[in-house]
Design an enzyme around this catalytic site. Structure first.
Site, PDB file in Angstrom:
ATOM      1  N   CYS A 121     -27.536  39.124 -44.663  1.00 32.71           N
ATOM      2  CA  CYS A 121     -27.552  40.289 -45.919  1.00 32.71           C
ATOM      3  C   CYS A 121     -29.080  40.804 -44.724  1.00 32.71           C
ATOM      4  CB  CYS A 121     -27.501  39.824 -47.558  1.00 32.71           C
ATOM      5  SG  CYS A 121     -26.199  39.606 -47.344  1.00 32.71           S
ATOM      6  N   HIS A 263     -33.342  43.791 -50.691  1.00 31.58           N
ATOM      7  CA  HIS A 263     -31.995  43.427 -50.691  1.00 31.58           C
ATOM      8  C   HIS A 263     -31.284  42.770 -52.381  1.00 31.58           C
ATOM      9  CE1 HIS A 263     -28.002  42.057 -49.599  1.00 31.58           C
ATOM     10  NE2 HIS A 263     -28.363  40.846 -50.548  1.00 31.58           N
ATOM     11  N   ASN A 293     -23.722  44.866 -53.710  1.00 32.91           N
ATOM     12  CA  ASN A 293     -24.434  44.166 -52.493  1.00 32.91           C
ATOM     13  C   ASN A 293     -23.347  44.347 -52.011  1.00 32.91           C
ATOM     14  OD1 ASN A 293     -25.067  42.567 -50.711  1.00 32.91           O
ATOM     15  ND2 ASN A 293     -24.559  40.501 -51.721  1.00 32.91           N
TER      16      ASN A 293
HETATM   17  N1  COA Z   1     -16.926  36.668 -64.277  1.00 31.87           N
HETATM   18  C1  COA Z   1     -16.619  35.537 -65.243  1.00 31.87           C
HETATM   19  N2  COA Z   1     -17.216  33.990 -65.481  1.00 31.87           N
HETATM   20  C2  COA Z   1     -17.380  33.261 -64.400  1.00 31.87           C
HETATM   21  C3  COA Z   1     -17.420  34.555 -62.737  1.00 31.87           C
HETATM   22  C4  COA Z   1     -16.975  35.814 -62.922  1.00 31.87           C
HETATM   23  N3  COA Z   1     -17.145  37.005 -62.388  1.00 31.87           N
HETATM   24  N4  COA Z   1     -17.899  33.358 -61.795  1.00 31.87           N
HETATM   25  C5  COA Z   1     -18.794  32.599 -62.222  1.00 31.87           C
HETATM   26  N5  COA Z   1     -18.272  32.518 -63.795  1.00 31.87           N
HETATM   27  C6  COA Z   1     -18.567  31.501 -64.646  1.00 31.87           C
HETATM   28  C7  COA Z   1     -18.567  29.973 -63.814  1.00 31.87           C
HETATM   29  O1  COA Z   1     -16.823  29.695 -63.778  1.00 31.87           O
HETATM   30  C8  COA Z   1     -19.182  29.216 -64.000  1.00 31.87           C
HETATM   31  O2  COA Z   1     -17.774  28.752 -65.783  1.00 31.87           O
HETATM   32  P1  COA Z   1     -18.180  27.211 -66.417  1.00 31.87           P
HETATM   33  O3  COA Z   1     -19.829  27.975 -66.938  1.00 31.87           O
HETATM   34  O4  COA Z   1     -17.229  27.116 -67.095  1.00 31.87           O
HETATM   35  O5  COA Z   1     -18.005  26.275 -65.280  1.00 31.87           O
HETATM   36  C9  COA Z   1     -20.441  29.972 -65.359  1.00 31.87           C
HETATM   37  O6  COA Z   1     -19.440  31.972 -65.092  1.00 31.87           O
HETATM   38  C10 COA Z   1     -21.463  30.365 -64.792  1.00 31.87           C
HETATM   39  O7  COA Z   1     -21.141  29.587 -63.817  1.00 31.87           O
HETATM   40  P2  COA Z   1     -22.482  30.322 -62.056  1.00 31.87           P
HETATM   41  O8  COA Z   1     -21.722  30.256 -61.446  1.00 31.87           O
HETATM   42  O9  COA Z   1     -23.138  28.935 -63.054  1.00 31.87           O
HETATM   43  O10 COA Z   1     -23.526  31.294 -62.711  1.00 31.87           O
HETATM   44  P3  COA Z   1     -24.223  32.358 -62.716  1.00 31.87           P
HETATM   45  O11 COA Z   1     -24.818  32.795 -62.986  1.00 31.87           O
HETATM   46  O12 COA Z   1     -24.960  31.396 -61.066  1.00 31.87           O
HETATM   47  O13 COA Z   1     -23.625  34.128 -61.346  1.00 31.87           O
HETATM   48  C11 COA Z   1     -23.152  34.442 -59.443  1.00 31.87           C
HETATM   49  C12 COA Z   1     -22.803  33.515 -60.523  1.00 31.87           C
HETATM   50  C13 COA Z   1     -22.152  34.463 -58.254  1.00 31.87           C
HETATM   51  C14 COA Z   1     -23.294  36.099 -59.922  1.00 31.87           C
HETATM   52  C15 COA Z   1     -24.707  34.263 -59.060  1.00 31.87           C
HETATM   53  O14 COA Z   1     -24.699  32.355 -58.497  1.00 31.87           O
HETATM   54  C16 COA Z   1     -25.544  34.461 -58.205  1.00 31.87           C
HETATM   55  O15 COA Z   1     -25.576  36.145 -58.098  1.00 31.87           O
HETATM   56  N6  COA Z   1     -25.209  33.941 -56.959  1.00 31.87           N
HETATM   57  C17 COA Z   1     -26.116  35.055 -55.852  1.00 31.87           C
HETATM   58  C18 COA Z   1     -24.387  35.502 -55.412  1.00 31.87           C
HETATM   59  C19 COA Z   1     -25.173  36.420 -54.144  1.00 31.87           C
HETATM   60  O16 COA Z   1     -26.448  37.399 -54.251  1.00 31.87           O
HETATM   61  N7  COA Z   1     -25.214  36.440 -52.304  1.00 31.87           N
HETATM   62  C20 COA Z   1     -25.333  36.941 -51.270  1.00 31.87           C
HETATM   63  C21 COA Z   1     -27.089  36.271 -51.014  1.00 31.87           C
HETATM   64  S1  COA Z   1     -27.263  37.517 -50.690  1.00 31.87           S
END
Ligand code: COA
Length: 342
Positions: A121, A263, A293
């Site tokens: 990214c 980004h 993204n």
């Molecule tokens: N829909 C519903 N629930 C989801 C889900 C989805 N698409 N993805 C994850 N969950 C659930 C998880 O399983 C977790 O459940 P639990 O509490 O029962 O274990 C809960 O939601 C919270 O998960 P978590 O991973 O803590 O969520 P989050 O708020 O961190 O959001 C992302 C997840 C992936 C959206 C977030 O971590 C993120 O944006 N990370 C960076 C991603 C990114 O930018 N990547 C590219 C970098 S360039």
């Protein structure tokens, strides 16, 4: 790493001279993902800011989107050709060769220097720095810099944590040789990496590490994986640090920044970065709701859309900052130039 600032006003600089983008026609709204995955429109919107993303049709490749964006950026610049074409991508048409020579050829520039830039990214910011280097070293007068992705090809359709985030698309800018201090002049740059954390964002199979391990890939290892929570924390920390470093190097304060075009990883990441720098949210351009993204395509796509909407106006000061797999990060600044529409 903060690049030494040797280009004071009047010295040679790489100047943005054109901008363009290309999105596949098909959009996939959150509801479509919620129909096949254990997720919901409400969860995706509240946790990422994304409402829909564009997805390339079967038969499309990254070079098709790159050619579309590149042609529009060339038209906007008023120049039919450049000396070098750089394509930042995580999803090249094939593992070998690079995608950029084909893109150059399809844009009528067989003979131009052409290579890919791989920094996930952050790829577009790294490509901008590389292109600026070609111009400052007098290797090229004009460079077409493209960020292009068909990230949908890397996603495990059954993985809700990645399927909801990424989209396909391409954006591009034309850089020309000019002088530091003029509108559109890029720099300084801040670039960095942390390979110790490479496992946080990875495609486990398909490279030499897996092939030479003697162990065949396990099912699913050909897909993109990400440790979402940890990546979130690294993204906020690294983009904030990099943006602050580049602002200090440029002699700008947060008050000087009219727009941050960061980004588009997750709208909550952008908000935290803005807070860390001291920028009000209304000065952070966001198109993530409509495109998700798009990895290396994210910043040039956002620049083209912000320019087309009249959000970016000539004379405004713009901060670009990115974070991605590697881990990698990078930032730069420019004053937005007067450009023709693409
Ligand atoms: N829909 C519903 N629930 C989801 C889900 C989805 N698409 N993805 C994850 N969950 C659930 C998880 O399983 C977790 O459940 P639990 O509490 O029962 O274990 C809960 O939601 C919270 O998960 P978590 O991973 O803590 O969520 P989050 O708020 O961190 O959001 C992302 C997840 C992936 C959206 C977030 O971590 C993120 O944006 N990370 C960076 C991603 C990114 O930018 N990547 C590219 C970098 S360039």
């Amino acid at each position: 790493m903060v690049a030494r600032r040797t280009d004071t006003d009047g010295r040679r600089a790489a100047v943005v001279a054109g901008v363009g983008s290309c999105l596949p026609a098909r959009t996939v709204p959150n509801e479509e993902l919620a129909a096949r995955l254990d997720t919901s429109d409400a969860w995706i919107r509240s946790r990422t800011g994304i409402a829909r993303r564009h997805v390339a049709a079967p038969g499309t490749a990254t070079s098709d989107l790159a050619v579309g964006a590149g042609a529009r950026a060339l038209k906007s610049s008023g120049e039919p050709a450049v000396d070098a074409v750089l394509v930042a991508t995580t999803t090249p048409d094939r593992p070998c060769p690079a995608t950029a020579p084909l893109v150059a050829a399809r844009l009528g520039m067989t003979g131009a220097a052409a290579h890919d830039v791989s920094a996930v990214c952050t790829g577009f910011v790294y490509a901008l720095a590389s292109a600026a280097g070609l111009i400052l070293a007098d290797v090229a007068e004009r460079v077409l810099v493209i960020g292009a992705e068909t990230f949908s090809t890397l996603l495990d359709p059954g993985d809700r944590s990645t399927s909801v985030i990424f989209g396909d698309g391409a954006g591009a800018v034309v850089l020309r040789s000019g002088t530091a201090g003029e509108p559109g002049a890029l720099g300084p740059f801040d670039l960095g990496s942390d390979g110790e954390s490479e496992a946080l964002i990875t495609v486990p199979a398909g490279g030499s590490r897996q092939r030479l391990s003697g162990v065949p890939p396990r099912p699913g290892e050909e897909f993109f994986t990400m440790s979402g929570k940890e990546v979130f924390r690294h993204a906020v920390r690294r983009m904030t640090g990099s943006a602050k470093a580049v602002l200090a190097r440029a002699g700008w304060t947060a008050e000087d920044v009219d727009h941050m075009v960061g980004h588009q990883a997750n709208s909550r990441i952008t908000q935290h970065v803005a807070e860390g720098i001291g920028l009000p949210p209304q000065r952070c351009f966001s198109n993530i709701a409509e495109v998700g993204n798009t990895a290396a395509a994210s910043i040039p796509l956002a620049l083209d859309q912000a320019h087309a909407k009249g959000v970016l106006r000539p004379g405004q000061r713009v901060l670009l900052t990115a974070f991605g797999g590697g881990l990698t990060w990078g930032s730069t600044v420019l004053t937005w130039p007067r450009l023709d529409p693409s």
